[in-house]
Design a protein around this motif. Structure first.
Motif, PDB file in Angstrom:
ATOM      1  N   HIS A  38     -14.796  -6.586  12.871  1.00 16.08           N
ATOM      2  CA  HIS A  38     -13.700  -6.163  12.317  1.00 16.08           C
ATOM      3  C   HIS A  38     -13.677  -4.398  12.100  1.00 16.08           C
ATOM      4  CE1 HIS A  38     -11.710  -9.836  13.164  1.00 16.08           C
ATOM      5  NE2 HIS A  38     -12.437 -10.707  13.052  1.00 16.08           N
ATOM      6  N   GLY A  39     -14.956  -4.378  12.092  1.00 10.86           N
ATOM      7  CA  GLY A  39     -15.138  -2.727  11.028  1.00 10.86           C
ATOM      8  C   GLY A  39     -14.144  -2.230   9.889  1.00 10.86           C
ATOM      9  N   LEU A  40     -14.172  -3.490   9.180  1.00 10.63           N
ATOM     10  CA  LEU A  40     -14.004  -3.244   7.061  1.00 10.63           C
ATOM     11  C   LEU A  40     -15.382  -3.571   6.912  1.00 10.63           C
ATOM     12  CD1 LEU A  40     -11.373  -5.772   6.747  1.00 10.63           C
ATOM     13  CD2 LEU A  40     -13.334  -6.057   8.595  1.00 10.63           C
ATOM     14  N   THR A  41     -14.704  -2.799   5.718  1.00  9.69           N
ATOM     15  CA  THR A  41     -15.733  -3.676   4.218  1.00  9.69           C
ATOM     16  C   THR A  41     -15.636  -5.340   3.585  1.00  9.69           C
ATOM     17  OG1 THR A  41     -16.637  -1.155   3.672  1.00  9.69           O
ATOM     18  CG2 THR A  41     -17.101  -3.351   1.927  1.00  9.69           C
ATOM     19  N   VAL A  42     -16.279  -5.989   4.411  1.00 11.00           N
ATOM     20  CA  VAL A  42     -16.380  -7.776   3.579  1.00 11.00           C
ATOM     21  C   VAL A  42     -16.959  -7.565   2.742  1.00 11.00           C
ATOM     22  CG1 VAL A  42     -16.466 -10.018   4.607  1.00 11.00           C
ATOM     23  CG2 VAL A  42     -15.668  -8.162   5.390  1.00 11.00           C
ATOM     24  N   TYR A  49       0.291  -1.213  -0.585  1.00 12.69           N
ATOM     25  CA  TYR A  49       0.122  -0.150  -0.037  1.00 12.69           C
ATOM     26  C   TYR A  49       0.716   1.192   0.043  1.00 12.69           C
ATOM     27  CZ  TYR A  49      -3.723   2.597   1.434  1.00 12.69           C
ATOM     28  OH  TYR A  49      -5.722   3.467   1.255  1.00 12.69           O
ATOM     29  N   ALA A  50       2.350   0.972   0.728  1.00 12.59           N
ATOM     30  CA  ALA A  50       2.653   2.339   0.726  1.00 12.59           C
ATOM     31  C   ALA A  50       3.296   2.721  -0.565  1.00 12.59           C
ATOM     32  CB  ALA A  50       4.195   2.222   1.408  1.00 12.59           C
ATOM     33  N   VAL A  51       3.295   1.525  -2.118  1.00 12.82           N
ATOM     34  CA  VAL A  51       4.334   1.974  -3.085  1.00 12.82           C
ATOM     35  C   VAL A  51       2.411   2.125  -3.766  1.00 12.82           C
ATOM     36  CG1 VAL A  51       4.256   1.232  -4.965  1.00 12.82           C
ATOM     37  CG2 VAL A  51       5.569  -0.545  -2.669  1.00 12.82           C
ATOM     38  N   HIS A  52       1.526   1.827  -3.905  1.00 16.58           N
ATOM     39  CA  HIS A  52       0.260   2.351  -4.343  1.00 16.58           C
ATOM     40  C   HIS A  52      -1.366   1.682  -3.550  1.00 16.58           C
ATOM     41  CE1 HIS A  52      -2.755   2.339  -7.331  1.00 16.58           C
ATOM     42  NE2 HIS A  52      -1.736   3.373  -7.956  1.00 16.58           N
ATOM     43  N   PRO A  53      -1.779   2.693  -3.774  1.00 15.96           N
ATOM     44  CA  PRO A  53      -3.107   2.563  -2.954  1.00 15.96           C
ATOM     45  C   PRO A  53      -3.763   0.975  -3.294  1.00 15.96           C
ATOM     46  CG  PRO A  53      -3.256   4.527  -3.233  1.00 15.96           C
ATOM     47  CD  PRO A  53      -2.509   3.930  -4.014  1.00 15.96           C
ATOM     48  N   ILE A  54      -4.530   0.195  -2.520  1.00 19.07           N
ATOM     49  CA  ILE A  54      -4.567  -1.322  -2.839  1.00 19.07           C
ATOM     50  C   ILE A  54      -6.305  -1.481  -2.552  1.00 19.07           C
ATOM     51  CG2 ILE A  54      -4.683  -3.485  -2.416  1.00 19.07           C
ATOM     52  CD1 ILE A  54      -2.096  -2.933  -3.736  1.00 19.07           C
ATOM     53  N   ALA A  55      -6.905  -1.678  -3.410  1.00 17.37           N
ATOM     54  CA  ALA A  55      -8.611  -1.477  -3.044  1.00 17.37           C
ATOM     55  C   ALA A  55      -8.873  -2.720  -2.205  1.00 17.37           C
ATOM     56  CB  ALA A  55      -8.731  -1.324  -4.667  1.00 17.37           C
ATOM     57  N   GLY A  68      -6.433  -7.203  10.346  1.00 21.96           N
ATOM     58  CA  GLY A  68      -6.205  -5.590  11.058  1.00 21.96           C
ATOM     59  C   GLY A  68      -5.492  -4.689   9.894  1.00 21.96           C
ATOM     60  N   ALA A  69      -4.788  -4.867   9.144  1.00 23.22           N
ATOM     61  CA  ALA A  69      -4.437  -3.660   8.442  1.00 23.22           C
ATOM     62  C   ALA A  69      -5.297  -3.058   7.652  1.00 23.22           C
ATOM     63  CB  ALA A  69      -2.590  -4.380   7.490  1.00 23.22           C
ATOM     64  N   ALA A  70      -5.943  -4.551   6.871  1.00 30.05           N
ATOM     65  CA  ALA A  70      -6.947  -3.932   5.795  1.00 30.05           C
ATOM     66  C   ALA A  70      -7.766  -3.017   6.767  1.00 30.05           C
ATOM     67  CB  ALA A  70      -7.598  -4.888   5.240  1.00 30.05           C
ATOM     68  N   ALA A  71      -8.729  -3.286   7.958  1.00 28.66           N
ATOM     69  CA  ALA A  71      -9.525  -2.153   8.147  1.00 28.66           C
ATOM     70  C   ALA A  71      -8.259  -0.986   8.611  1.00 28.66           C
ATOM     71  CB  ALA A  71      -9.470  -2.667   9.415  1.00 28.66           C
ATOM     72  N   ASP A  72      -7.313  -0.389   8.529  1.00 30.08           N
ATOM     73  CA  ASP A  72      -6.376  -0.075   8.868  1.00 30.08           C
ATOM     74  C   ASP A  72      -6.266   1.298   7.653  1.00 30.08           C
ATOM     75  OD1 ASP A  72      -5.793   0.037  11.965  1.00 30.08           O
ATOM     76  OD2 ASP A  72      -4.022  -0.854  10.948  1.00 30.08           O
ATOM     77  N   LEU A  73      -6.059   0.376   6.493  1.00 36.75           N
ATOM     78  CA  LEU A  73      -6.070   0.918   5.348  1.00 36.75           C
ATOM     79  C   LEU A  73      -7.315   0.946   4.526  1.00 36.75           C
ATOM     80  CD1 LEU A  73      -3.049  -0.611   4.369  1.00 36.75           C
ATOM     81  CD2 LEU A  73      -2.697   1.587   5.421  1.00 36.75           C
ATOM     82  N   GLY A  74      -8.752   0.509   4.449  1.00 38.82           N
ATOM     83  CA  GLY A  74      -9.646   1.229   4.292  1.00 38.82           C
ATOM     84  C   GLY A  74      -9.448   0.049   2.890  1.00 38.82           C
TER      85      GLY A  74
END
Length: 339
Positions: free
Chosen positions: A280-284, A171-177, A196-202
């Protein structure tokens, strides 16, 4: 199913398109699960769109390109109504059991052109790295994928079977959807770091095999004996011998909850995955695969099923008791690289 009955939608990644809260895995329409029926599969695609299932998932490895070619007429007819996802990285040969992995930038550039040609489109909405090759630096692979976005050949990027740290690095290189990983009542290793990483990054979580390759439908009592010839699940540890019988017994609470709701075991399993969004507070957006209209409609109905906290608690212990790994060889999965 009328327009009023279509499923809810969610945003794919950050600033991405809105897609149905359940997608469709198309792999089995071409191979892996025994005999295929093209007419029934095409009817299932029509049913999916009617129900609001707009995220269609394929890969260049499925049927060695045959699944992409199969989808091409549907893609051309409904290009503006669907979100098209495909993948690269799994390399197949004439040996049906061989699976190589390539994340090399030159390979990526070749693979995307081949997928575009087979799919009959000039842009892929979501392009996944199907598997991670640790020998190739992530920055090189994601950099090559970012170029495809800049060139207009790909709209969004996805990863499959990566750990949380790998997702953050990419994700630091390019946004991951989107992150596609196996996630079900039987398989929860993705929760160790990736969720957890996915939730943090959207990043949207796209669970594949949310029905445990059919096991969670309750269809099997002795899977090793019941699978047809040519069904690749015959080689899956969870479907073999004592493992299969042990795992079948784990479905009792699933069946009990299904009976209480007037639902099916499959619908309970899918509802559990869907409710991971709140937990987990993310989109699934799970992508159960099917080749049959009736099964598609059954799966879609699960998006309207809500399990109680007591029911979720009853299902919580299942994954820890499952016998057998997800694959005969787990080396290419994120679980093999978790610390």
């Amino acid at each position: 199913m009328t327009t009023a009955d279509t499923i809810a939608t969610v945003e794919l990644g950050t600033d991405g398109p809105r897609v149905g809260v359940q997608g469709l895995g198309c792999m089995g329409m071409s191979e892996f699960y025994g005999d295929t029926d093209e007419r029934a599969a095409r009817d299932t695609l029509d049913a999916a769109l009617e129900a609001g299932v707009t995220l269609l998932d394929t890969a260049d490895a499925y049927g060695r390109g045959a699944n992409e070619e199969f989808l091409a007429p549907f893609v051309r007819a409904h290009r503006d109504e669907i979100t098209l996802a495909t993948k690269f990285a799994l390399v197949r040969t004439d040996d049906p059991h061989y699976r190589g992995i390539s994340n090399d930038p030159a390979y990526i550039r070749t693979a995307v052109e081949a997928s575009l040609r087979r799919l009959g489109t000039d842009v892929i909405d979501l392009y996944y790295m199907h598997r991670r090759d640790p020998a190739v630096p992530l920055a090189e692979s994601i950099g090559a994928l970012a170029e495809l976005v800049q060139q207009g050949k790909v709209k969004q990027l996805g990863l499959s079977e990566v750990t949380g740290p790998e997702l953050r690095e990419a994700y630091a290189v390019h946004p991951i959807a989107a992150l596609q990983s196996e996630w079900s009542l039987f398989s929860r290793d993705v929760e160790k770091s990736a969720v957890g990483a996915a939730a943090d990054l959207g990043v949207t979580l796209v669970p594949y095999s949310p029905l445990g390759r059919g096991f969670l439908t309750g269809a099997f009592t002795d899977a090793g004996e019941e699978l047809t010839e040519g069904d690749y699940r015959q080689r899956q540890p969870r479907f073999s011998g004592d493992n299969a019988r042990t795992n079948a017994a784990l479905l009792e609470p699933v069946r009990a909850i299904a009976a209480a709701h007037g639902a099916t075991a499959a619908q309970v399993a899918l509802a559990w995955v869907q409710q991971r969004a709140e937990v987990h507070g993310l989109t699934v957006v799970p992508i159960p695969g099917t080749r049959k209209r009736a099964r598609l409609l059954e799966n879609v109905a699960a998006t309207r099923l809500t399990l109680t906290s007591d029911e979720l608690a009853a299902l919580e212990p299942i994954a820890a008791r499952v016998a057998g790994d997800r694959y005969p060889d787990m080396s290419s999965t994120a679980a093999a690289r978790e610390e």
